[in-house]
Design an enzyme around this catalytic site. Structure first.
Site: not given
Length: 417
Positions: A45, A53, A201, A239-240
């Site tokens: 993606t 990951h 998930d 995430k930042t």
């Protein structure tokens, strides 16, 4: 003491990887039997994987170090559908050309972590489009679809939530579970793979594959998942404020990668040392026992170990040296993220706001002006107060570069070249 006797599961348990296992005793016996084969799938993606990951990649690394054979599955086929898991709406569909380009970028992420080759414990990389692309619709319905019930499929959390909220759930997405399960079946048939690893998930998809192998082949297969990793403050791992922490060096420089780990929250240091480094458990226990200001030593050790795994020891040393120069001596260094600009930009006077955007520290000149207004922008370690300030050649140092700082932790060089 570990409840497992196999080296692989004992390592995962001691380092905090394991959340769910389908058949713990049977899987433990399989992993202890000699050469277990396991896979993880990654859809194409984006053109790089990111730190989110990494926990899965590290599981494959531990598998190989314990004598097992890792299989990296790149979802050239499943990406054409898009994994609906935990999504509130359908993913945008990518073209074949976009998927192919993304696959080439993703492949680079695994080279530093796994040894690929033809040996019994060498990793291999496969593309599920090789079989999904050849799978006729009637064959899929007769040979695979017969083993899945709508009753079970609609109980999956994502499906149930979408249906309850009356949100669209397309027939295309509904097939994703069947496709991922079929991947497991094909790897079982082709490579003797009996274990699928993934994040929690993916539990429903993994169990679907385990069941399909049992029903279609009468074979034994297993699934193991990890917790989805979040920071102590609750934010999503990787995430930042500046976006995702990509693994490919052309998306995130070694220095920026090093700095991400150096900025780990105090409460996460021990956990991240276990999950994301090769350091031994005695070394980790010694580092996580540090308190007060000494915790920074553990953060540097984490940054060095994680950066060495991905970019090599020399890149880790250079990044530490650059950080020491930036934070300790207030000087510039070539290891900082660098953007090149034409000399004429400085000759005519380059807006400081534009410089921050060119250097990638802000997304727009407006954001840069707000940074200046907040007193968080510095040029060569000097605070900038004028939103309309400009840079000229007099601001360049001996290396024809100017250092830009956004707050205390984000720095970059703007260089003539």
């Amino acid at each position: 003491m570990s409840q497992y006797r196999s080296d692989f599961l004992s390592a995962l348990e001691s380092r905090g990887f394991i959340k769910h296992v389908t058949h713990p005793a049977e899987l433990d016996a399989y992993c202890a039997s000699g050469n277990p084969v396991a896979y993880i799938g990654y859809d194409a993606t984006a053109d790089s994987l990111h730190v989110g990951h990494l926990v899965q990649i590290m599981m494959l690394r531990h598998l190989q170090r314990c004598g097992g054979k890792p299989i990296v599955l790149i979802g050239g086929g499943t990406t054409k559908v898009g994994d609906p898991t935990d999504k509130e709406k359908q993913r945008p569909l990518l073209t074949d050309e976009q998927i192919a380009a993304n696959m080439e970028g993703i492949k680079k992420a695994f080279q530093p972590f796994l040894k690929f080759g033809d040996g019994p414990s060498d990793a291999i990389m496969v593309n599920n489009d090789d079989w999904l692309g050849q799978l006729g619709y009637l064959k899929l319905l007769r040979e695979v679809g017969v083993h899945f019930t709508i009753n079970t499929m609609t109980k999956q959390e994502t499906v149930a939530r979408r249906l309850t909220n009356e949100q669209p759930y397309t027939f295309l997405e509904f097939n994703y579970l069947i496709m991922q399960s079929y991947d497991f079946l094909e790897l079982f048939r082709r490579h003797g793979c009996r274990l699928q690893l993934g994040g929690s998930d993916q539990w429903g998809n993994i169990v679907g594959g385990v069941d399909l192998i049992h029903k279609a082949e009468g074979g034994d297969a297993y699934g193991l998942t990890t917790n989805l990793i979040t920071t102590a403050s609750g934010s999503k791992m990787g995430k930042t404020a500046g976006g995702a922490v990509w693994l490919n060096a052309d998306r995130k420089s070694p220095y920026e990668y090093w700095q991400f780990w150096r900025n780990t929250e105090d409460a996460d240091v021990g956990r991240f040392l276990r999950l994301f480094t090769d350091l031994s458990m005695p070394e980790i226990e010694e580092l996580e026992a540090l308190e007060g200001a000494e915790i920074n030593q553990a953060k540097v050790a984490l940054a060095n170990a994680a950066t060495t795994l991905l970019h090599g020891e020399e890149a880790a040393r250079e990044s530490e040296r650059a950080a020491s120069a930036v934070f300790g001596e207030g000087s510039t260094d070539e290891a900082l993220p660098t953007a090149n600009v034409d000399a004429s930009e400085f000759d005519s006077g380059l807006l400081v706001a534009a410089a921050f955007t060119l250097a990638g520290l802000t997304k727009s000149n407006g954001e840069a002006r707000r940074l200046i207004k907040q007193g968080a922008a510095r040029i060569n370690d000097e605070k900038v107060s004028d939103e309309n300030a400009t840079l000229t050649r007099s601001d360049l140092g001996d290396g024809d570069a100017v250092k830009l700082s956004a707050g205390k932790k984000r720095h970059a060089l703007l260089k003539v070249g």
